[in-house]
Write a protein that holds these residues in place. Structure first.
Motif, PDB file in Angstrom:
ATOM      1  N   UNK A   1       0.876  -1.172   0.000  1.00  0.00           N
ATOM      2  CA  UNK A   1       0.000   0.000   0.000  1.00  0.00           C
ATOM      3  C   UNK A   1       0.911   1.220   0.000  1.00  0.00           C
ATOM      4  N   UNK A   2       0.923   1.990  -1.055  1.00  0.00           N
ATOM      5  CA  UNK A   2       1.913   3.041  -1.250  1.00  0.00           C
ATOM      6  C   UNK A   2       1.824   4.171  -0.231  1.00  0.00           C
ATOM      7  N   UNK A   3       0.727   4.242   0.517  1.00  0.00           N
ATOM      8  CA  UNK A   3       0.600   5.263   1.555  1.00  0.00           C
ATOM      9  C   UNK A   3       1.095   4.771   2.917  1.00  0.00           C
ATOM     10  N   UNK A   4       1.408   3.489   2.990  1.00  0.00           N
ATOM     11  CA  UNK A   4       1.736   2.876   4.283  1.00  0.00           C
ATOM     12  C   UNK A   4       3.188   2.398   4.309  1.00  0.00           C
ATOM     13  N   UNK A   5       3.894   2.730   5.375  1.00  0.00           N
ATOM     14  CA  UNK A   5       5.262   2.281   5.611  1.00  0.00           C
ATOM     15  C   UNK A   5       5.288   1.459   6.892  1.00  0.00           C
ATOM     16  N   UNK A   6       6.295   0.635   7.040  1.00  0.00           N
ATOM     17  CA  UNK A   6       6.458  -0.159   8.263  1.00  0.00           C
ATOM     18  C   UNK A   6       7.869   0.036   8.786  1.00  0.00           C
ATOM     19  N   UNK A   7       8.030  -0.054  10.115  1.00  0.00           N
ATOM     20  CA  UNK A   7       9.335   0.181  10.730  1.00  0.00           C
ATOM     21  C   UNK A   7       9.508  -0.701  11.953  1.00  0.00           C
ATOM     22  N   UNK A   8      10.754  -1.069  12.225  1.00  0.00           N
ATOM     23  CA  UNK A   8      11.057  -1.842  13.423  1.00  0.00           C
ATOM     24  C   UNK A   8      10.849  -3.325  13.262  1.00  0.00           C
ATOM     25  N   UNK A   9      10.563  -3.998  14.373  1.00  0.00           N
ATOM     26  CA  UNK A   9      10.477  -5.457  14.395  1.00  0.00           C
ATOM     27  C   UNK A   9       9.378  -6.024  13.513  1.00  0.00           C
TER      28      UNK A   9
ATOM     29  N   UNK B   1      14.469  -6.498  14.970  1.00  0.00           N
ATOM     30  CA  UNK B   1      15.184  -7.209  16.010  1.00  0.00           C
ATOM     31  C   UNK B   1      16.031  -6.352  16.928  1.00  0.00           C
ATOM     32  N   UNK B   2      16.242  -5.077  16.567  1.00  0.00           N
ATOM     33  CA  UNK B   2      17.080  -4.208  17.383  1.00  0.00           C
ATOM     34  C   UNK B   2      16.396  -2.861  17.573  1.00  0.00           C
ATOM     35  N   UNK B   3      16.467  -2.322  18.784  1.00  0.00           N
ATOM     36  CA  UNK B   3      15.848  -1.024  19.057  1.00  0.00           C
ATOM     37  C   UNK B   3      16.458   0.070  18.191  1.00  0.00           C
ATOM     38  N   UNK B   4      17.778   0.053  18.067  1.00  0.00           N
ATOM     39  CA  UNK B   4      18.416   1.106  17.272  1.00  0.00           C
ATOM     40  C   UNK B   4      18.140   0.930  15.782  1.00  0.00           C
ATOM     41  N   UNK B   5      17.830  -0.290  15.353  1.00  0.00           N
ATOM     42  CA  UNK B   5      17.407  -0.483  13.961  1.00  0.00           C
ATOM     43  C   UNK B   5      16.054   0.165  13.734  1.00  0.00           C
ATOM     44  N   UNK B   6      15.157   0.039  14.724  1.00  0.00           N
ATOM     45  CA  UNK B   6      13.840   0.674  14.612  1.00  0.00           C
ATOM     46  C   UNK B   6      13.974   2.188  14.540  1.00  0.00           C
ATOM     47  N   UNK B   7      14.846   2.753  15.361  1.00  0.00           N
ATOM     48  CA  UNK B   7      15.074   4.182  15.307  1.00  0.00           C
ATOM     49  C   UNK B   7      15.640   4.622  13.971  1.00  0.00           C
TER      50      UNK B   7
ATOM     51  N   UNK C   1      24.856  -1.953  10.603  1.00  0.00           N
ATOM     52  CA  UNK C   1      23.983  -2.067  11.767  1.00  0.00           C
ATOM     53  C   UNK C   1      24.698  -2.854  12.862  1.00  0.00           C
ATOM     54  N   UNK C   2      25.092  -2.218  13.951  1.00  0.00           N
ATOM     55  CA  UNK C   2      25.801  -2.929  15.014  1.00  0.00           C
ATOM     56  C   UNK C   2      24.850  -3.708  15.908  1.00  0.00           C
TER      57      UNK C   2
END
Length: 483
Positions: A295-303, A310-316, A347-348
């Motif tokens: 859906x071109x209006x929708x993005x996803x982020x994080x886990x 899998x990582x908090x800093x990856x989500x950020x 990604x550390x």
């Protein structure tokens, strides 16, 4: 039902959702943020923050046992489990205001503390609100998953969401899973006074540099943790005193409590993704390299993103890339796709045991598989040659750097005290295109543990400069004839 029409609608107030909300709100965009459970998400309430708080308690307990090598009489600590839990709770409460409803409403966002779901491709609803938006971000995170082991559903077990509030301290903690959570909690509960047994179908830390993984596993074994890994579990059963696990080889292990730390599953259920035309499966929401869904209006982020969480800093990082694409790049497709790309090789990751194990980029085996052995070189430096480590009597581990033969850094690994802090040097280098020569040329304060990075990089040139047939030797001999 109250209706909103805004610039951005965010579902989930964990690291990714809060970061995206903060950026958009502070840019003057209208934002609605939904969170049906706890502000701050898993990291604040059940993950990073409480785990590091309880890890510190375990380290303090262990330090009391370990004074002899410094001339200090060791003592066995008296652990008050209720006080340990109070310490963990206090740490969470100290950080919670940063993630609070009040703070984000102060930025101008509308925060709705309800579960939300899509009802169509352009609309999200909760119990009291209906929201239409120019763009949506799904950042609902993940939950602990349970492996399909016979009998697991018949026993009471704990996860990272319940381990910090156990009514009674475990006498013998059985841990399923030898990943970061299993190892961190296993070591901590051992240090606080429990017997600990870790079971896993796979060898521990199989995705890490094997020589560094061995250092960590040996350290945990030396503290008294028992490993059955790799091992196949046949059945789990409830007993009068707790739980027992039978392995395929006939071994039976009995314990008072069972911690399941065998991975996490994206929280995709109940979001109405089908109604919004968003493709997903058990592994999470499908996205492109810019985290855009079907859906071109929708993005996803994080886990919740398949293969990227899998990582908090990856989500950020995900939230930063998404909002960069929304608000900081001209709407030119080719430019946006490049600058807001969320695929990265820098990604550390850190396992916060003692010793810590930190890594970034490719392992040596992965680099060889990708580029070929003839194009890859690795260098290392051990802490038993580092003066600071020797002075502190903490010499286990070292630094390993993997690079191309031309000195382009592909990855690195550090195992030892403060490995996560030392890894920053490799992260900065890789993020900014600094080659091996750049790391070798830095001036390190003496004595520091991070000097091991410089020494590892410097060893890249040992044979060239000082080898038996080194050209540098011959040139040096020639120059001395003239001055």
């Amino acid at each position: 039902m109250k209706e909103y029409n805004v610039d951005l609608c965010v579902i989930g107030a964990g690291s990714a959702g809060l970061t995206a909300t903060w950026v958009a709100s502070n840019l003057g965009r209208s934002v609605v943020l939904f969170e049906g459970e706890e502000m701050g998400g898993d990291c604040l309430n059940h993950g990073c923050v409480p785990s590091k708080a309880i890890l510190k308690a375990g380290k303090v307990a262990q330090s009391m046992r370990s004074g002899a090598k410094f001339g200090i009489n060791p003592v066995e600590p008296e652990v008050d489990w209720s006080a340990v839990k109070a310490h963990v709770k206090d740490v969470i409460e100290s950080i919670a205001p940063v993630d609070s409803v009040e703070r984000f409403e102060g930025f101008g966002a509308t925060v709705i503390t309800e579960h939300a779901h899509f009802v169509d491709a352009n609309t999200v609803e909760s119990k009291t609100a209906r929201v239409k938006a120019k763009r949506f971000i799904v950042a609902v995170g993940s939950r602990a998953s349970a492996p399909p082991i016979p009998g697991l559903d018949t026993v009471d077990y704990i996860t990272n969401e319940t381990v910090f509030s156990l009514p009674e301290f475990p006498k013998h903690l059985l841990v399923i899973g030898s990943g970061p959570i299993g190892l961190e909690m296993g070591q901590t509960f051992k240090r606080l006074g429990a017997e600990v047994t870790i079971i896993d179908i796979a060898k521990p830390l199989g995705r890490n540099e094997p020589e560094h993984a061995e250092v960590l596993v040996k350290a945990l074994e030396d503290e008294g943790i028992t490993f059955h890994a790799p091992a196949n579990t046949k059945e789990i059963r409830k007993t009068d005193t707790g739980v027992e696990i039978e392995l395929e080889d006939g071994t039976v292990i009995q314990g008072s409590h069972l911690l399941v730390a065998a991975g996490r599953a994206p929280s995709v259920n109940g979001l109405g993704l089908e109604a919004a035309g968003i493709e997903y499966d058990r592994g999470g929401i499908h996205t492109d390299d810019n985290l855009r869904t079907s859906n071109k209006k929708v993005y996803a982020a994080g886990d919740v993103v398949k293969g990227r969480g899998g990582l908090t800093h990856a989500a950020g990082f995900h939230a930063k890339q998404i909002t960069t694409g929304f608000y900081f790049i001209p709407p030119l497709p080719f430019l946006n796709k490049k600058l807001s790309k969320a695929t990265t090789n820098v990604m550390p990751g850190v396992i916060y045991t003692e010793p810590e194990l930190a890594n970034i980029g490719l392992t040596e085996a992965q680099a060889i598989e990708k580029y070929g052995a003839e194009k890859v070189k690795s260098v290392h430096f051990e802490f038993d040659e580092n003066d600071r480590a020797i002075a502190e009597r903490s010499t286990a581990g070292g630094v390993k750097i993997v690079a191309t033969k031309k000195g382009v850094i592909l990855g690195g690994s550090v195992v030892g005290m403060q490995a996560g802090e030392i890894l920053h040097m490799l992260s900065v280098a890789m993020s900014n295109g600094v080659k091996i020569s750049g790391l070798a040329g830095i001036i390190s304060p003496y004595p520091t543990r991070s000097e091991a990075v410089k020494r590892a990089a410097g060893s890249w040139y040992t044979e060239t400069l000082f080898g038996e047939n080194a050209k540098a030797k011959k040139l040096s001999a020639l120059w001395t004839k003239f001055h």
